[in-house]
Design an enzyme around this catalytic site. Sequence first.
Site, mmCIF file in Angstrom:
data_model
loop_
_atom_site.group_PDB
_atom_site.id
_atom_site.type_symbol
_atom_site.label_atom_id
_atom_site.label_comp_id
_atom_site.label_asym_id
_atom_site.label_seq_id
_atom_site.Cartn_x
_atom_site.Cartn_y
_atom_site.Cartn_z
ATOM 1 N N SER A 22 -12.465 4.515 21.190
ATOM 2 C CA SER A 22 -12.315 4.305 19.741
ATOM 3 C C SER A 22 -13.271 5.200 18.957
ATOM 4 O O SER A 22 -13.327 5.133 17.738
ATOM 5 C CB SER A 22 -12.566 2.836 19.389
ATOM 6 O OG SER A 22 -13.807 2.401 19.911
ATOM 7 N N ASN A 109 -19.168 -7.265 21.986
ATOM 8 C CA ASN A 109 -18.260 -8.112 21.209
ATOM 9 C C ASN A 109 -18.915 -8.660 19.943
ATOM 10 O O ASN A 109 -18.318 -8.652 18.867
ATOM 11 C CB ASN A 109 -17.727 -9.261 22.070
ATOM 12 C CG ASN A 109 -16.914 -8.750 23.247
ATOM 13 O OD1 ASN A 109 -16.620 -7.556 23.317
ATOM 14 N ND2 ASN A 109 -16.574 -9.628 24.178
ATOM 15 N N HIS A 155 12.205 -8.016 -18.601
ATOM 16 C CA HIS A 155 13.387 -7.472 -17.895
ATOM 17 C C HIS A 155 13.573 -5.984 -18.189
ATOM 18 O O HIS A 155 14.696 -5.480 -18.120
ATOM 19 C CB HIS A 155 14.676 -8.208 -18.282
ATOM 20 C CG HIS A 155 14.563 -9.700 -18.264
ATOM 21 N ND1 HIS A 155 14.934 -10.468 -17.187
ATOM 22 C CD2 HIS A 155 14.096 -10.578 -19.185
ATOM 23 C CE1 HIS A 155 14.727 -11.744 -17.446
ATOM 24 N NE2 HIS A 155 14.203 -11.840 -18.665
ATOM 25 N N SER A 276 6.534 22.353 -11.661
ATOM 26 C CA SER A 276 7.537 22.490 -10.617
ATOM 27 C C SER A 276 7.586 23.954 -10.181
ATOM 28 O O SER A 276 7.335 24.851 -10.979
ATOM 29 C CB SER A 276 8.901 22.074 -11.191
ATOM 30 O OG SER A 276 9.937 22.718 -10.495
ATOM 31 N N LYS A 282 8.915 21.598 -16.330
ATOM 32 C CA LYS A 282 8.462 20.323 -15.762
ATOM 33 C C LYS A 282 6.964 20.081 -15.868
ATOM 34 O O LYS A 282 6.150 20.988 -15.755
ATOM 35 C CB LYS A 282 8.830 20.247 -14.266
ATOM 36 C CG LYS A 282 10.293 20.094 -13.976
ATOM 37 C CD LYS A 282 10.901 18.782 -14.446
ATOM 38 C CE LYS A 282 10.533 17.604 -13.586
ATOM 39 N NZ LYS A 282 11.132 17.689 -12.255
ATOM 40 N N ASN A 284 4.904 17.021 -14.027
ATOM 41 C CA ASN A 284 5.151 15.845 -13.195
ATOM 42 C C ASN A 284 3.918 14.952 -13.056
ATOM 43 O O ASN A 284 2.807 15.446 -12.875
ATOM 44 C CB ASN A 284 5.596 16.282 -11.792
ATOM 45 C CG ASN A 284 6.940 16.986 -11.815
ATOM 46 O OD1 ASN A 284 7.763 16.699 -12.675
ATOM 47 N ND2 ASN A 284 7.145 17.907 -10.900
ATOM 48 N N GLU A 289 2.596 8.869 -9.099
ATOM 49 C CA GLU A 289 3.613 8.690 -8.051
ATOM 50 C C GLU A 289 2.969 8.506 -6.677
ATOM 51 O O GLU A 289 3.382 7.663 -5.879
ATOM 52 C CB GLU A 289 4.545 9.895 -8.014
ATOM 53 C CG GLU A 289 5.448 9.975 -9.225
ATOM 54 C CD GLU A 289 6.196 11.301 -9.254
ATOM 55 O OE1 GLU A 289 7.344 11.319 -8.821
ATOM 56 O OE2 GLU A 289 5.615 12.308 -9.698
#
Length: 460
Positions: A22, A109, A155, A276, A282, A284, A289
Amino acid sequence: MVLWAGRFQKELNANVNAFNSSLSFDARLYKHDIMGSLAHANMLYHQGIIDEISYQEIKQGLNDILNDINTHRLVFDETAEDIHMFIESELTKRYPNNGKKLHTARSRNDQVALDLRLYARDEIQDIKNMLKDLIHTLCYQSSNHLYTYMCGYTHLQRAQPITFAHHLIAYAQMFYRDITRLGDCYKRMNVSPLGSGALATTTYPIDRYFVAQQLNMDDITYNSLDGVSDRDYAIELCHALAIIMMHLSRLSEEVILWSSWEYKYIELDDAYATGSSIMPQKKNPDIAELVRGKSARVISDVSTLLTMMKGLPLAYNKDMQEDKEALFDAIDTVKLCLPVFNDMLKTMKVNVEQMRTFAAKGFINATDCADYLTKKGLAFRDAYYITGKLVSYCIESNYVLETLPLEIYQSFHELFQEDIYHAVSLETCVNNRNVVGGPAPETVKKSIEMMKNQLGEKCV
Ligand code: ARG
């Protein structure tokens, strides 16, 4: 030679060693491992289990190792099974006789159970500070937009008018709850399992409280089987982190919508948006995101931990080694997202006029129109019905409630007077909602003050 060479006749197969190891991911625990070992060695000496020279050499050795790792003079040996064995064998290389005494009355442990708590405890503090910074930013943007009227939704349909400040402070509340949730988690985490041994403590006269005290832990664990095999604290922390990501993801979704050409509520700073490769127009919202996307992995990390634990008999099982990557991933992801998201919010520009224009269309003051009639004596249900008819008329005839001529209002009900225009104005609709927790500028201002006090610091 491996530690258990006495019992084994063969070296571990190289592939199995790589599979079992590990170190590649638990190396990050080195500071906390050394911190725990220093406390343990001090206790062994204090209790007369090791002599002073042994303790001094162990202490010196561990501090040197810490320093050497910090300064990259010592690099992790990939063949070690884990960080605990790496540090112990390095200590033994440096102090062949006394280094070997460190592991008296201890098992890996209880050692790993302690290390992970110490590590997670520090991370909680870092993340709390990042959340505070984010709340500061939300307070700062809110203070500038107490009077920025916007449409509130249910909504995702236009509902009632609010302000941008009111909307942002909703998120400040969420992130404040996240801070308190981390605090709750910290309390249960900050107890020492050391002394649980492999599973059944030890026959040495150890002092578990002494160790806990040195490590600034509030208490010790009270059952050795549970002490070595409890990972609730990791799951709780991961869960708290998943909630943080869920909150960030919801706000990301709004940032994405708000910055779209259709809404144009906000404009992200050029330094926090991307273009873009093909479409020149564009801009973005990649940060929002990615944060929304990354929430998925943290939510899955909780599931990894719960699923990993759910079938394990007492006490320690090697499956538990799998706790680290999931927890570390959740911590790293949250720590990656929070600062960049914060900067994005701090630098975004708010299109006050656009928000107002949108709020003025679309009948989000219809409830207030009904309330107007109710306050003049009509039963709410009747007022609601009449307003519904009014709205329907306006839609057909291209009016909004603010521009509908008084004669037409009065043709729907004689209670309508000139003061209807005041009643349905955005300002009135928002300013009169001054119930605690509501959008009225004065009320939101108080919420911001309250938030500042809760944080115990000044909001910028
Ligand atoms: N690397 C192990 C883990 O992370 C440490 C404990 C190993 N204990 C053992 N008995 N093999 O869980």
